[in-house]
Design a protein around this motif. Structure first.
Motif, PDB file in Angstrom:
ATOM      1  N   ALA A 180       0.767  -1.244   0.235  1.00 51.19           N
ATOM      2  CA  ALA A 180      -0.182   0.009   0.038  1.00 51.19           C
ATOM      3  C   ALA A 180       0.773   1.233   0.240  1.00 51.19           C
ATOM      4  N   ASN A 188      -0.497   4.306   6.306  1.00 47.21           N
ATOM      5  CA  ASN A 188       0.063   3.306   5.741  1.00 47.21           C
ATOM      6  C   ASN A 188      -0.450   1.992   6.089  1.00 47.21           C
ATOM      7  N   ASP A 225      -3.764   1.000   6.104  1.00 46.61           N
ATOM      8  CA  ASP A 225      -4.168   0.314   4.960  1.00 46.61           C
ATOM      9  C   ASP A 225      -3.873  -1.317   5.174  1.00 46.61           C
ATOM     10  N   TYR A 227      -8.726   6.598  11.156  1.00 52.10           N
ATOM     11  CA  TYR A 227      -8.043   5.247  11.080  1.00 52.10           C
ATOM     12  C   TYR A 227      -8.448   3.934  11.841  1.00 52.10           C
ATOM     13  N   ASP A 267     -10.538   0.836   6.241  1.00 49.91           N
ATOM     14  CA  ASP A 267     -10.286   1.535   7.340  1.00 49.91           C
ATOM     15  C   ASP A 267     -10.810   3.044   7.020  1.00 49.91           C
ATOM     16  N   ASP A 288       0.677   5.684   0.403  1.00 50.64           N
ATOM     17  CA  ASP A 288      -0.053   7.008   1.036  1.00 50.64           C
ATOM     18  C   ASP A 288       0.703   8.121   0.777  1.00 50.64           C
TER      19      ASP A 288
END
Ligand code: ADP
Ligand code: MG
Length: 332
Positions: A45, A72, A75, A269, A216, A47
């Motif tokens: 992942a 991150n 995720d 999150y 998330d 971000d």
């Protein structure tokens, strides 16, 4: 004193990295060499955090470092993955080693907590922007995806919702008006949730084989649940009065502002997941083991889309469901 060069900065980063047996070659060569487990699927992942977009310009560098990795890892948590490695692309307006050290304090604190090794990256000059890629593993075929929700499933969420956006709102930024006065202890708890989100890695790992889908909550609950509904080809009914709120958020906000922060605020999150009713006892005990609360907030049904309903059965429609970078405020 001369400013540090690119390679001094990289050296500062390299000295702070944790060791892992599966890192054959980390920072320093043209690329990293990593041993991938034979019995796992690799989960990846990425971000980006841009200054002024993803965090206010006055955010402390240690918080930026923590958050860049946390979003991150969140995720990976949402996929049910065990984190292992990450890479870091740093765009910095100037070579400031004090800034970098503070950034690495926050980044490193979270990396140590989850035994994530930084194995490479890129360092360039430009507007402040941080891009992280994380790598982790999950048992083949068992990742928690968005497309597995089934009609009749419960919808759950971890922790509490709305704290991070409540922190922003307390400072006069964001979707609802700032309350007249927020107690400074309360404001700092909410602000902490914005600055230091806690990725729900342990919960995500334990939900593998139990949850049918997971996401998330980064952009706002209703928006994120909408992704599950769409991917799974179902409708999701959310009881907006059942959404878990912290005592601090309830002390600072009430009524529709509270609902809006929880339903569409984002940046918390937490994990939102679906599971059959037969898994309720399991989920409560998993949450206990993971030291996080979980709350049932809705159900999965036939149809399409997200339907938000209040306790009295009244439909509730938010003015905005979540954050979208490419939608202007008047389109929301
Ligand atoms: P190249 O020119 O071959 O792309 P670089 O000079 O960009 O290599 O980087 C040298 C080494 O330092 C590489 O191993 C790279 O992965 C690592 N590196 C550079 N910037 C970072 C960073 N911000 N975080 C972690 N590793 C970095
Ligand atoms: Mg490079």
């Amino acid at each position: 004193m001369t400013a540090p060069g690119e390679f001094d900065l990289i050296d500062r980063i390299r000295r702070r990295v944790i060791a892992r047996d599966d890192v054959v070659l980390g920072i320093g060569d043209d690329a990293a060499l990593l041993s991938v487990p034979r019995d796992g699927q690799l989960v990846v992942a990425m971000d980006t955090l841009n200054a002024g977009v993803h965090f206010p310009l006055d955010t402390a560098p240690a918080h930026i470092g923590w958050k860049a990795l946390a979003v991150n890892l969140s995720d990976l948590a949402a996929m049910g993955a065990e984190p292992a490695w990450c890479t870091l692309s740093l765009s910095l307006p100037e070579a400031d080693d004090a800034w970098l050290d503070a950034f690495l304090d926050g980044f490193g604190e979270l990396a140590s907590l989850h035994r994530v090794a930084l194995v490479g990256g890129d360092t360039t000059r430009g507007p402040l922007s941080i891009c992280v890629t994380v790598h982790g593993f999950v048992e083949p075929g068992l990742a928690l995806r968005r497309d597995g929700a089934r009609i009749g499933d419960d919808v759950w969420v971890s922790g509490t919702l709305g704290d991070a956006s409540g922190g922003l709102a307390s400072r006069g930024i964001g979707p609802v008006a700032a309350p007249a006065a927020v107690d400074s202890d309360i404001a700092s708890v909410l602000q902490r949730r914005l600055d230091r989100p806690m990725p729900r890695i342990v919960l995500g790992r334990r939900l593998v084989g139990v949850a049918t889908s997971c996401i998330d909550v980064s952009d706002g609950l209703l928006a994120d649940v909408g992704h599950i509904a769409k991917a799974s080809g179902v409708s999701v009914h959310i009881d907006v009065d059942a959404l878990p709120a912290s005592g601090q958020l309830r002390a600072a906000f009430g009524g529709d502002d509270l609902r809006r922060l929880q339903a569409s605020g984002g940046d918390d999150y937490e994990l939102c997941f679906t599971a059959p009713a037969s898994a309720r006892m399991d989920i409560e005990s998993i949450a206990g083991d993971a030291s996080v609360s979980v709350t049932r907030i809705g159900t999965v049904d036939s149809g399409r889309g997200v339907i938000a309903i209040g306790d009295a059965g009244d439909p509730w429609s938010p003015t905005r469901t979540g954050f979208d970078h490419f939608v202007t405020p008047d389109q929301r």
